[in-house]
Every structure is written in structure tokens, then in C-alpha cells.
Scaffold this motif. Structure first.
Motif, PDB file in Angstrom:
ATOM      1  N   LEU A  23      27.075  27.424 -15.950  1.00 28.59           N
ATOM      2  CA  LEU A  23      26.669  26.166 -16.568  1.00 28.59           C
ATOM      3  C   LEU A  23      26.158  25.200 -15.507  1.00 28.59           C
ATOM      4  N   ARG A  74      25.469  21.088 -22.676  1.00 29.78           N
ATOM      5  CA  ARG A  74      25.865  21.577 -21.351  1.00 29.78           C
ATOM      6  C   ARG A  74      26.847  20.597 -20.687  1.00 29.78           C
ATOM      7  N   TYR A  78      30.816  21.836 -20.282  1.00 28.67           N
ATOM      8  CA  TYR A  78      31.305  21.967 -18.899  1.00 28.67           C
ATOM      9  C   TYR A  78      32.487  21.042 -18.652  1.00 28.67           C
ATOM     10  N   ALA A 368      27.495  26.572 -24.409  1.00 27.31           N
ATOM     11  CA  ALA A 368      26.345  25.699 -24.599  1.00 27.31           C
ATOM     12  C   ALA A 368      25.098  26.548 -24.794  1.00 27.31           C
ATOM     13  N   THR A 371      23.085  29.239 -22.369  1.00 29.74           N
ATOM     14  CA  THR A 371      23.999  29.923 -21.453  1.00 29.74           C
ATOM     15  C   THR A 371      24.878  30.836 -22.294  1.00 29.74           C
TER      16      THR A 371
END
Length: 601
Positions: A23, A74, A78, A368, A371
Motif C-alpha cells: 500500500l 488507500r 493503511y 484498497a 492493491t
């Protein structure tokens, strides 16, 4: 790795951690993306009051929305996955808080869009779609906005409803504060004679205890605590029902049930068919209750005897490498392509495997767009953990296929179908294990595990759904929702669902008062419908092979939210608007019950 010893996060070997660097390589990169997302959000206001101007302006707005969504996902994922690695880490506590603040900013920035789009004449919108090919990729989103138009009010009324938001949330906030912070439970003696205070978390463990005295004390202890506040809790629940009825009436729905189902365009018969099909099959649950009574060797079966295992775990211990192999073999009916993705997840850092100090409990799949998905586990080596691996990888691969097939706007899937892929994996794994188990005790353990899944997910969640349907209708019919009336409804449902071979203890009458999901009305039925759909799909895959697999992968797993949940399931061959999927699932329950009765003599 010795997963019996709890390590600090820094002590966990990299091979057992998820590849969070896929990420962001560093926290600095995350901070840069955070600032970029804030900057993009500030551009949204440039479109306020202008969405009607042209097809090109509307397209620009949607493209910006998608771009922001990609960056925000993202940032948010994360921050929270880092936080979940070790919830005591103050850096990632702060990241998580910042991500939540960013979410509020994002929602606020886009709040004008739907009401504004609804002011554009439909003929104009159709002209925009016809004239701009690129805008047509947003047609389903626009269709959804227009579908809800009859339930969107004037600007003044919408503003007034928005202002009631804090009041509308009050019953749920009050319940959660009471349920999580204020209520105090008594202490009981555990199996070793030590005084232990009942908590929400410990209650489940107590109810599975082999010591019947512990089960009884825990059962009576937790429900007596709620019973002391029965009138307050009835008033709180009643306030929530009234609030939903008010919102439904304001938005021109015939009932709060209709309003809840309309969110995903679910036909009303899906809800009623589920309840009716379960009613028709209640003799099977009554047989299972009778079998439980016999297996436990009890003269009287009580409500506190419903969760203790009737077959011990047969000393099945599975290390993680073995678990991966078992799940891989169990997914063979889904074909080589599916198992290639499964192996990719195993080998390329999708999974955070073992428990460590401060790590979030439980298991989930997340990620996300753009990814690969991630799976959080707290693997302990039990057979139940093997099923958890299959379950969470089902979620992950569902996301993988949808992400690959669809733009970000349609890649996520609705709650109605969220548990289908994961439960389908569990069903296929169960079939594999049963086909390869010769040990009688292991087979009995596996079948009972499956029967318990049916009991807790299909029967119990349907009972909850029926309680909601009855009590919300009572209010519409002018009946008071008092502690006495609510307890009577709940008592009668337990009698109906569990039958004559169990004592319906008076303490169970108040159980409705401790179910948090009742404050998100008409949500729990989706657990039962999702389970039924998953069982139906797994049977179809096992029976028909490749054609069923192709439909499942290409039309359902790759469908995201590109169509309504009911339609996606129909494309895969399961029509949840009919009783058949529920009846077929319960026929499997009956077949397993037949064998269990034979195994236990």
C-alpha cells in the motif's frame, strides 16, 4: 513459529505478516497521499451548483469523485490496518483518527451532489447519457439516484430531516452506552472455583463450558442484569422503532421494513419467504434440539445447554501450512484459476497470520482498490481456524475478482451478498473434509460444526428477523412496545423455534434487550439469506461443475455492485426472491441431521 507465545509486533517474523508496504512503502508516503487527498477534496466545491450545466461537467465531477475515492481508500485502509497490527501504537492510533477526520471531510464535501442531481430533469439526464459515451459508464449510479427520487423530499424538508439526525441516532447511542459501558454483570465461579466477572466476551466461553453449573450461572447472571433495566431498555427499543417509522413515513415508504429493503432494491418477498421457509422446516430444528438433549444425557434440556459442544474437537490440531493445504484442496471444485489466486494470496503477503500483543482480535478481509486484498487472522491451530482461513480468503478473492473486472465505483459489494462467497468456501471445505474423513469421531465433530452453523446463522438470525418484523408492525398497529409485550413476543418465538424438548427458561425472554443489531433495523435477515445463497451455490458447483463455476466467478464474484444483489445472484443461478434456496439449504441440514442421529446412536 510458536503461536502459543504472544510476541510483540516487532518480534513477529516478516514471513508471518501481511505486505502492508504494497500500500505504502513508508509512513511518509502515506502522509503525502493524505495531503493529496485533502487537496483533491477541496476541488469538489467547484462543481456545486453546476452539475446541471452539461454532460461534460457531470462527467468531470464523477471522475473526480472516483479519483478521490481511490486515494482515500488507500489512506484509510493503511491507517487502520497499521492500527490493527498493534492497537497500543500511538502513531497509528493517530493515523486512524486522521483518516476518520478525512472521511468526514469527504462526506461533507459530496453531500450536495445527490439532491442537486435530482433537480435535473430526467429527460435532460437521458440526453446527457445519450450524447456522452464516457458518461454512460456511470449510468447505473445515476439510475440508483433516480430510483430513490420518490423518497427524496424538498430541499427544506431534507434540511429539516438532516437536522433531526442527532435525535434519530439517540436510541442507538443510548443503548450502546448502556450495553458497553454502564451495565454491570455479576461474578460467577468458573470451572476451577475461581470468581470471574461475566463480560460480553467471556459469556460465549461460559456458554460453551462442559460444566453445566457454569453455563447456568452465566446464563442467569447476564440476563438478570438486563432484566433489572427491562423498562428502560423497552423504552429505548421502542424509541428506535418509532424513529424508523417516522423516517419511513417522511420518506413516503409504507413501513420501516420497506425503507430498509429499498436501500439495495430487495423485494419484500425475500424477507417474508425466508421466514415462511424456516417456519416450514422448524421440525428439523426441533429434531436437532432433541438430539442435543439425548447426546448430552440430560433429563431436561435448558436454554443454557444450546451452545456447549455435543462432540468434542476430536483433538484436531492443524498448523498453518497444513491449513493452507487443506483449504487449497477443498477449493478444487472452483477450478484452477480460483486456486491460482488463492495460492497467490498465500505466497505474496495477503495474510497477517498470528496473534501478537495489541493486535486486533478476530479476523477480517479488507483492502484498497488497486492493491491486492488483505486478510487479518489470529491463527491458533484449531479446525475452526481452518474454516476461518477459508472464509476470509473467500471474501478476499471475491474482492480480487470484482476489483479486476470493474472500476472503483462498482467494485465493492453490498451487505446482502457480502457473506456469500466466504460461506460458499466454508461449505466446499466441509464437503472436502467429510469426503476425506474416515474417523467416526472426527466425522461427528465436522457434521456438528456444520449443524451449529445452520442453527446460529439460518434459524437464529431468522428468529431475530421475525422479532423485528412483529414488533415494528405492532407499533404501526397502535400497540405499545412495553417490556411485557416485547418479552412475550420473544418468549413465544423461542417456543416456536426450539420446540417442546427444551425448557424455555424465563430469563431468555429478555434476550432481545441485549442484541445490538436490533438498533440497525432489518439488517440481520441478510445473514440468513446470505447463508442460504452460499449453500445453494456450493451445491450447484458440486453438482454441475465447470458451467456453474463459470457463472459463479464471471457473473457473481466479478459483479461487485454493478447490478442489484438479487440480480447478481440470479445470474449465478440462485433466485432469493423464491423459497427454494432456503428450502434447499435446510434440506441439507436435514440430511446432515439424519447422519448425526445415526453416528450418535
Amino acid at each position: 513459529m510458536d503461536n502459543k507465545k504472544q510476541l510483540k509486533r516487532s518480534e513477529v517474523a516478516e514471513q508471518f505478516k501481511w505486505a502492508i508496504s504494497d500500500l505504502f512503502q513508508t509512513d511518509e508516503e502515506w502522509k503525502e497521499e493524505y495531503e493529496l487527498t485533502k487537496k483533491l477534496i477541496s476541488k469538489v466545491s467547484n462543481y456545486q451548483g453546476r452539475l446541471w450545466e452539461s454532460a461534460d461537467i457531470l462527467l468531470e465531477f464523477y471522475k473526480l469523485e472516483d479519483e478521490i475515492a481511490g486515494h482515500f481508500e488507500r489512506v484509510y485502509v493503511y491507517a487502520n490496518q497499521r492500527y490493527h497490527e498493534d492497537t497500543s501504537n500511538s502513531t497509528y492510533q493517530d493515523f486512524s483518527n486522521q483518516a476518520s477526520i478525512l472521511e468526514v471531510m469527504l462526506n461533507s464535501a459530496f453531500s450536495f451532489a445527490v439532491p442537486e442531481i435530482l433537480t435535473i430533469p430526467e429527460e435532460t439526464i437521458q440526453q446527457y447519457l445519450a450524447s456522452n459515451k464516457e458518461l454512460q459508464s456511470y449510468q447505473f449510479s445515476i439510475k440508483e439516484i433516480l430510483r430513490h427520487k420518490p423518497h427524496v423530499l424538498s430541499a427544506e424538508m431534507e434540511e429539516l430531516l438532516a437536522d433531526t439526525g442527532a435525535m434519530s441516532e439517540a436510541p442507538s447511542i443510548i443503548f450502546n452506552m448502556f450495553h458497553n459501558a454502564d451495565i454491570k454483570f455479576p461474578a460467577i465461579e468458573d470451572e476451577n472455583g475461581e470468581k470471574v466477572t461475566i463480560t460480553h466476551g467471556r459469556y460465549g466461553t461460559f456458554m460453551e463450558s462442559a460444566d453445566r453449573r457454569v453455563r447456568k450461572d452465566a446464563f442467569e447472571g447476564i440476563h438478570s442484569a438486563y432484566m433489572k433495566f427491562k423498562n428502560t431498555l423497552a423504552a429505548t427499543y421502542s424509541a428506535n422503532v418509532k424513529n424508523e417509522a417516522f423516517l419511513a413515513k417522511a420518506r413516503k415508504y409504507p413501513s420501516s421494513l420497506a425503507m430498509a429493503l429499498d436501500d439495495s432494491n430487495i423485494p419484500a418477498e425475500v424477507y417474508t419467504n425466508l421466514i415462511n421457509a424456516v417456519h416450514e422446516n422448524l421440525p428439523l430444528m426441533h429434531r436437532y434440539v432433541s438430539l442435543r438433549k439425548k447426546a448430552l444425557g440430560l433429563e431436561e434440556l435448558h436454554m443454557y445447554d444450546l451452545y456447549t459442544p455435543i462432540v468434542k474437537d476430536a483433538d484436531i490440531e492443524v498448523n498453518f501450512e497444513e491449513a493452507k493445504d487443506i483449504v487449497y484442496k477443498g477449493m478444487a471444485p472452483l477450478g484452477d484459476n480460483y486456486r491460482t489466486i488463492l495460492k497467490e494470496g498465500y505466497d505474496n503477503g495477503w495474510i497477517d497470520i498470528y496473534e501478537n500483543e495489541g493486535k486486533r482480535s478476530g479476523a477480517y478481509s479488507w483492502g484498497a482498490y488497486g492493491t491486492h486484498p488483505y486478510v487479518l487472522l489470529n491463527y491458533q491451530g484449531s479446525l475452526k481456524n481452518v474454516f476461518t482461513l477459508a472464509h476470509e480468503m473467500g471474501h478476499a478473492i471475491h474482492s480480487y475478482y470484482s476489483d479486476k473486472a470493474l472500476p472503483i465505483r462498482y467494485a465493492g459489494y453490498k451487505i446482502f451478498v457480502a457473506e456469500v462467497a466466504s460461506t460458499c468456501n466454508e461449505s466446499l471445505l466441509m464437503e472436502y473434509l467429510l469426503s476425506n474423513t474416515k474417523n467416526k469421531k472426527e466425522r461427528a465433530y465436522l457434521i456438528n460444526y456444520f449443524l451449529e452453523q445452520f442453527k446460529s446463522t439460518l434459524f437464529r438470525q431468522t428468529m431475530f428477523a421475525e422479532f423485528e418484523m412483529i414488533t415494528h408492525q405492532m407499533y404501526l398497529d397502535g400497540e405499545s412496545l412495553t417490556a411485557e409485550s416485547l418479552c412475550k413476543v420473544y418468549h413465544d418465538l423461542n417456543v416456536k423455534y426450539f420446540g417442546n424438548d427444551i425448557v424455555i427458561d424465563p430469563e431468555i425472554d429478555i434476550e432481545w434487550a441485549r442484541i445490538p443489531h436490533f438498533y440497525k433495523p432489518f439488517y440481520v435477515y441478510q445473514y440468513a439469506t446470505g447463508y442460504s445463497a452460499a449453500i445453494a451455490l456450493s451445491r450447484k458447483i458440486l453438482k454441475e461443475g465447470e458451467p456453474a463455476v463459470e457463472d459463479y466467478i464471471n457473473k457473481f464474484l466479478s459483479g461487485g455492485s454493478s447490478d442489484y444483489p438479487i440480480e447478481l445472484l440470479k445470474k449465478a443461478g440462485v433466485d432469493m426472491s423464491k423459497k427454494e434456496p432456503v428450502n434447499d439449504a435446510l434440506a441439507l441440514f436435514g440430511k446432515l441431521l439424519d447422519e448425526m442421529e445415526e453416528l450418535l446412536g
